[in-house]
Design a protein around this motif. Structure first.
Motif, PDB file in Angstrom:
ATOM      1  N   GLU A 168     -56.473  31.889 -39.622  1.00  0.00           N
ATOM      2  CA  GLU A 168     -57.062  31.095 -40.693  1.00  0.00           C
ATOM      3  C   GLU A 168     -58.403  30.465 -40.308  1.00  0.00           C
ATOM      4  OE1 GLU A 168     -54.066  28.265 -41.655  1.00  0.00           O
ATOM      5  OE2 GLU A 168     -52.751  29.730 -42.654  1.00  0.00           O
ATOM      6  N   THR A 169     -58.890  30.771 -39.121  1.00  0.00           N
ATOM      7  CA  THR A 169     -60.121  30.150 -38.648  1.00  0.00           C
ATOM      8  C   THR A 169     -61.312  30.517 -39.519  1.00  0.00           C
ATOM      9  OG1 THR A 169     -61.586  29.857 -36.734  1.00  0.00           O
ATOM     10  CG2 THR A 169     -60.670  32.051 -37.072  1.00  0.00           C
ATOM     11  N   LEU A 170     -62.291  29.623 -39.546  1.00  0.00           N
ATOM     12  CA  LEU A 170     -63.553  29.872 -40.242  1.00  0.00           C
ATOM     13  C   LEU A 170     -64.628  30.364 -39.284  1.00  0.00           C
ATOM     14  CD1 LEU A 170     -63.690  26.673 -42.504  1.00  0.00           C
ATOM     15  CD2 LEU A 170     -62.665  28.906 -43.017  1.00  0.00           C
ATOM     16  N   ASP A 171     -64.266  30.512 -38.008  1.00  0.00           N
ATOM     17  CA  ASP A 171     -65.230  30.855 -36.964  1.00  0.00           C
ATOM     18  C   ASP A 171     -64.898  32.221 -36.371  1.00  0.00           C
ATOM     19  OD1 ASP A 171     -66.892  31.060 -34.784  1.00  0.00           O
ATOM     20  OD2 ASP A 171     -66.402  29.100 -33.940  1.00  0.00           O
ATOM     21  N   PRO A 172     -65.754  33.228 -36.565  1.00  0.00           N
ATOM     22  CA  PRO A 172     -65.460  34.549 -36.011  1.00  0.00           C
ATOM     23  C   PRO A 172     -65.376  34.578 -34.498  1.00  0.00           C
ATOM     24  CG  PRO A 172     -67.700  34.456 -36.897  1.00  0.00           C
ATOM     25  CD  PRO A 172     -67.006  33.212 -37.346  1.00  0.00           C
ATOM     26  N   GLN A 173     -66.047  33.641 -33.836  1.00  0.00           N
ATOM     27  CA  GLN A 173     -65.961  33.583 -32.377  1.00  0.00           C
ATOM     28  C   GLN A 173     -64.534  33.272 -31.915  1.00  0.00           C
ATOM     29  OE1 GLN A 173     -68.375  33.914 -29.935  1.00  0.00           O
ATOM     30  NE2 GLN A 173     -70.314  33.806 -31.005  1.00  0.00           N
ATOM     31  N   VAL A 174     -63.804  32.499 -32.719  1.00  0.00           N
ATOM     32  CA  VAL A 174     -62.425  32.174 -32.379  1.00  0.00           C
ATOM     33  C   VAL A 174     -61.583  33.443 -32.349  1.00  0.00           C
ATOM     34  CG1 VAL A 174     -60.336  30.996 -33.184  1.00  0.00           C
ATOM     35  CG2 VAL A 174     -62.542  29.802 -33.207  1.00  0.00           C
ATOM     36  N   VAL A 175     -61.786  34.325 -33.327  1.00  0.00           N
ATOM     37  CA  VAL A 175     -61.045  35.583 -33.385  1.00  0.00           C
ATOM     38  C   VAL A 175     -61.370  36.434 -32.161  1.00  0.00           C
ATOM     39  CG1 VAL A 175     -60.617  37.674 -34.722  1.00  0.00           C
ATOM     40  CG2 VAL A 175     -61.054  35.501 -35.900  1.00  0.00           C
ATOM     41  N   LEU A 176     -62.647  36.575 -31.861  1.00  0.00           N
ATOM     42  CA  LEU A 176     -63.062  37.395 -30.724  1.00  0.00           C
ATOM     43  C   LEU A 176     -62.513  36.846 -29.412  1.00  0.00           C
ATOM     44  CD1 LEU A 176     -64.770  39.752 -29.659  1.00  0.00           C
ATOM     45  CD2 LEU A 176     -66.692  38.151 -29.494  1.00  0.00           C
ATOM     46  N   ARG A 177     -62.633  35.550 -29.213  1.00  0.00           N
ATOM     47  CA  ARG A 177     -62.143  34.945 -27.976  1.00  0.00           C
ATOM     48  C   ARG A 177     -60.634  35.134 -27.823  1.00  0.00           C
ATOM     49  NH1 ARG A 177     -65.469  30.377 -25.756  1.00  0.00           N
ATOM     50  NH2 ARG A 177     -67.437  30.303 -26.894  1.00  0.00           N
ATOM     51  N   ALA A 178     -59.902  34.993 -28.935  1.00  0.00           N
ATOM     52  CA  ALA A 178     -58.446  35.114 -28.875  1.00  0.00           C
ATOM     53  C   ALA A 178     -58.034  36.511 -28.414  1.00  0.00           C
ATOM     54  CB  ALA A 178     -57.841  34.807 -30.243  1.00  0.00           C
ATOM     55  N   VAL A 179     -58.652  37.526 -28.997  1.00  0.00           N
ATOM     56  CA  VAL A 179     -58.341  38.900 -28.596  1.00  0.00           C
ATOM     57  C   VAL A 179     -58.792  39.149 -27.156  1.00  0.00           C
ATOM     58  CG1 VAL A 179     -58.752  41.336 -29.110  1.00  0.00           C
ATOM     59  CG2 VAL A 179     -58.427  39.702 -30.978  1.00  0.00           C
ATOM     60  N   GLY A 180     -59.933  38.593 -26.794  1.00  0.00           N
ATOM     61  CA  GLY A 180     -60.431  38.750 -25.436  1.00  0.00           C
ATOM     62  C   GLY A 180     -59.496  38.155 -24.391  1.00  0.00           C
ATOM     63  N   ARG A 181     -58.884  37.036 -24.713  1.00  0.00           N
ATOM     64  CA  ARG A 181     -57.931  36.426 -23.768  1.00  0.00           C
ATOM     65  C   ARG A 181     -56.699  37.295 -23.576  1.00  0.00           C
ATOM     66  NH1 ARG A 181     -59.265  31.744 -26.651  1.00  0.00           N
ATOM     67  NH2 ARG A 181     -57.351  31.888 -27.877  1.00  0.00           N
ATOM     68  N   ARG A 182     -56.271  37.968 -24.645  1.00  0.00           N
ATOM     69  CA  ARG A 182     -55.012  38.730 -24.592  1.00  0.00           C
ATOM     70  C   ARG A 182     -55.195  40.170 -24.142  1.00  0.00           C
ATOM     71  NH1 ARG A 182     -54.320  35.162 -29.836  1.00  0.00           N
ATOM     72  NH2 ARG A 182     -53.771  33.296 -28.656  1.00  0.00           N
ATOM     73  N   HIS A 183     -56.398  40.698 -24.319  1.00  0.00           N
ATOM     74  CA  HIS A 183     -56.676  42.075 -23.892  1.00  0.00           C
ATOM     75  C   HIS A 183     -58.051  42.145 -23.221  1.00  0.00           C
ATOM     76  CE1 HIS A 183     -53.208  44.056 -25.814  1.00  0.00           C
ATOM     77  NE2 HIS A 183     -53.342  43.131 -26.743  1.00  0.00           N
ATOM     78  N   PRO A 184     -58.248  41.414 -22.136  1.00  0.00           N
ATOM     79  CA  PRO A 184     -59.577  41.377 -21.514  1.00  0.00           C
ATOM     80  C   PRO A 184     -60.030  42.766 -21.052  1.00  0.00           C
ATOM     81  CG  PRO A 184     -57.916  40.429 -20.051  1.00  0.00           C
ATOM     82  CD  PRO A 184     -57.254  40.633 -21.375  1.00  0.00           C
ATOM     83  N   GLY A 185     -61.298  43.069 -21.337  1.00  0.00           N
ATOM     84  CA  GLY A 185     -61.883  44.323 -20.873  1.00  0.00           C
ATOM     85  C   GLY A 185     -61.415  45.571 -21.589  1.00  0.00           C
ATOM     86  N   SER A 186     -60.674  45.419 -22.683  1.00  0.00           N
ATOM     87  CA  SER A 186     -60.108  46.575 -23.373  1.00  0.00           C
ATOM     88  C   SER A 186     -61.104  47.195 -24.345  1.00  0.00           C
ATOM     89  CB  SER A 186     -58.851  46.153 -24.140  1.00  0.00           C
ATOM     90  OG  SER A 186     -59.188  45.258 -25.186  1.00  0.00           O
ATOM     91  N   ASP A 187     -60.789  48.441 -24.762  1.00  0.00           N
ATOM     92  CA  ASP A 187     -61.603  49.084 -25.791  1.00  0.00           C
ATOM     93  C   ASP A 187     -61.547  48.297 -27.098  1.00  0.00           C
ATOM     94  OD1 ASP A 187     -62.258  51.073 -24.005  1.00  0.00           O
ATOM     95  OD2 ASP A 187     -60.810  52.525 -24.784  1.00  0.00           O
ATOM     96  N   LEU A 188     -60.402  47.662 -27.345  1.00  0.00           N
ATOM     97  CA  LEU A 188     -60.259  46.848 -28.557  1.00  0.00           C
ATOM     98  C   LEU A 188     -61.281  45.715 -28.566  1.00  0.00           C
ATOM     99  CD1 LEU A 188     -58.739  45.990 -31.138  1.00  0.00           C
ATOM    100  CD2 LEU A 188     -57.152  44.707 -29.650  1.00  0.00           C
ATOM    101  N   VAL A 189     -61.414  45.045 -27.448  1.00  0.00           N
ATOM    102  CA  VAL A 189     -62.384  43.950 -27.347  1.00  0.00           C
ATOM    103  C   VAL A 189     -63.805  44.481 -27.517  1.00  0.00           C
ATOM    104  CG1 VAL A 189     -63.385  42.234 -25.795  1.00  0.00           C
ATOM    105  CG2 VAL A 189     -60.908  42.458 -25.968  1.00  0.00           C
ATOM    106  N   THR A 190     -64.089  45.617 -26.898  1.00  0.00           N
ATOM    107  CA  THR A 190     -65.417  46.221 -27.022  1.00  0.00           C
ATOM    108  C   THR A 190     -65.752  46.504 -28.482  1.00  0.00           C
ATOM    109  OG1 THR A 190     -65.294  47.214 -24.826  1.00  0.00           O
ATOM    110  CG2 THR A 190     -66.834  48.206 -26.386  1.00  0.00           C
ATOM    111  N   GLU A 191     -64.799  47.100 -29.215  1.00  0.00           N
ATOM    112  CA  GLU A 191     -65.047  47.437 -30.610  1.00  0.00           C
ATOM    113  C   GLU A 191     -65.150  46.181 -31.474  1.00  0.00           C
ATOM    114  OE1 GLU A 191     -63.453  50.412 -34.146  1.00  0.00           O
ATOM    115  OE2 GLU A 191     -62.448  50.383 -32.189  1.00  0.00           O
ATOM    116  N   LEU A 192     -64.320  45.186 -31.206  1.00  0.00           N
ATOM    117  CA  LEU A 192     -64.364  43.958 -31.991  1.00  0.00           C
ATOM    118  C   LEU A 192     -65.674  43.215 -31.750  1.00  0.00           C
ATOM    119  CD1 LEU A 192     -62.549  42.319 -33.961  1.00  0.00           C
ATOM    120  CD2 LEU A 192     -61.795  40.975 -31.980  1.00  0.00           C
ATOM    121  N   GLU A 193     -66.107  43.190 -30.509  1.00  0.00           N
ATOM    122  CA  GLU A 193     -67.377  42.522 -30.190  1.00  0.00           C
ATOM    123  C   GLU A 193     -68.534  43.216 -30.883  1.00  0.00           C
ATOM    124  OE1 GLU A 193     -71.053  41.372 -28.556  1.00  0.00           O
ATOM    125  OE2 GLU A 193     -70.243  43.386 -28.207  1.00  0.00           O
TER     126      GLU A 193
END
Length: 249
Positions: free
Chosen positions: A72-97
């Motif tokens: 429900e966040t209004l900040d896209p950085q929150v979404v990116l950081r959350a995924v980054g914490r759970r899947h650091p260095g993954s292709d998913l993070v690369t594509e989301l970034e």
């Protein structure tokens, strides 16, 4: 002059003198991007970008990666950081970034300059200071915006922003360290201008003096509560001080 006017003038002079003492040692000025330089999401709303990133994850069956508050966040950085914490260095993070970077680039086309930022940047450069961007946004976005304003040469090549190492986003001081190293500058000879508590924390960690910019009362309260000693609601006093002709370095 009335007593109230005299009092206001004395207060203004006192604030200018505080700014002068803070900025005089600064050979290098490290600018956060979204806030002190511009309102990046003025036209292309951040909350829409955040929702689109959440939807993109959900369409891939990854809804469970985010907590309810993150969805429900209004900040896209929150979404990116959350995924980054759970899947650091993954292709998913690369594509989301990369998706976020594309949205930021779209936003840059309709970003609004912060009042007095353009002339302040040009004036500070003219009097001999060196400038860098230290941001959690993509450096591609900062460059795109600065080029449209005719300001890129004031910073080039010193644009330090988000990499795919998301654990190095502020409050981690990595982008400040990169700037200082590249510019051959000691922390005490720099100044950071930022508008968030994470900017303040990064500056503290890097031992760089900090000037808070707050475009509203809420932002100012956040910064002062976090311990920011110097906070301004407008860049105009800085510009006026530089244009006064007295040295700032």
């Amino acid at each position: 002059m009335t007593s109230d006017a005299t009092s206001d003038a004395k207060l203004a002079a006192k604030e200018i003198e505080k700014l002068r003492k803070l900025t005089t040692p600064a050979q290098v000025v490290l600018w956060d991007f979204d806030g002190p330089i511009c309102r990046l999401f003025a036209g292309h709303k951040a909350e829409r970008v955040a929702a689109d990133l959440v939807e993109w994850l959900e369409l891939r069956g990854l809804r469970g990666l985010l907590t309810e508050s993150e969805r429900e966040t209004l900040d896209p950085q929150v979404v990116l950081r959350a995924v980054g914490r759970r899947h650091p260095g993954s292709d998913l993070v690369t594509e989301l970034e990369e998706r976020l970077t594309r949205e930021e680039l779209r936003a840059a086309a309709s970003a609004l300059p912060t009042a007095y930022a353009d002339p302040l940047i040009r004036t500070w450069t003219a009097v001999g200071a060196r400038l860098a961007v230290t941001t959690d946004n993509s450096p591609r976005v900062a460059r795109s915006y600065l080029e449209t304003r005719g300001l890129a040469e004031c910073f080039s090549p010193h644009l330090y922003g988000r990499t795919r190492q998301l654990d190095h986003l502020k409050p981690h001081p990595q982008c400040l360290h990169r700037a200082l190293k590249a510019m051959g500058t000691a922390p005490a000879a720099a100044l950071m201008i930022g508008d968030s508590v994470s900017d303040l924390a990064a500056a503290r960690e890097a031992a760089v003096p900090f000037l808070g910019y707050a475009r509203d009362e809420g932002k100012e309260k956040q910064l002062r509560t976090a311990g920011a000693e110097h906070v301004i609601r407008s860049l105009e006093p800085l510009l006026r001080m530089l244009r006064s002709g007295r040295p700032v370095r």
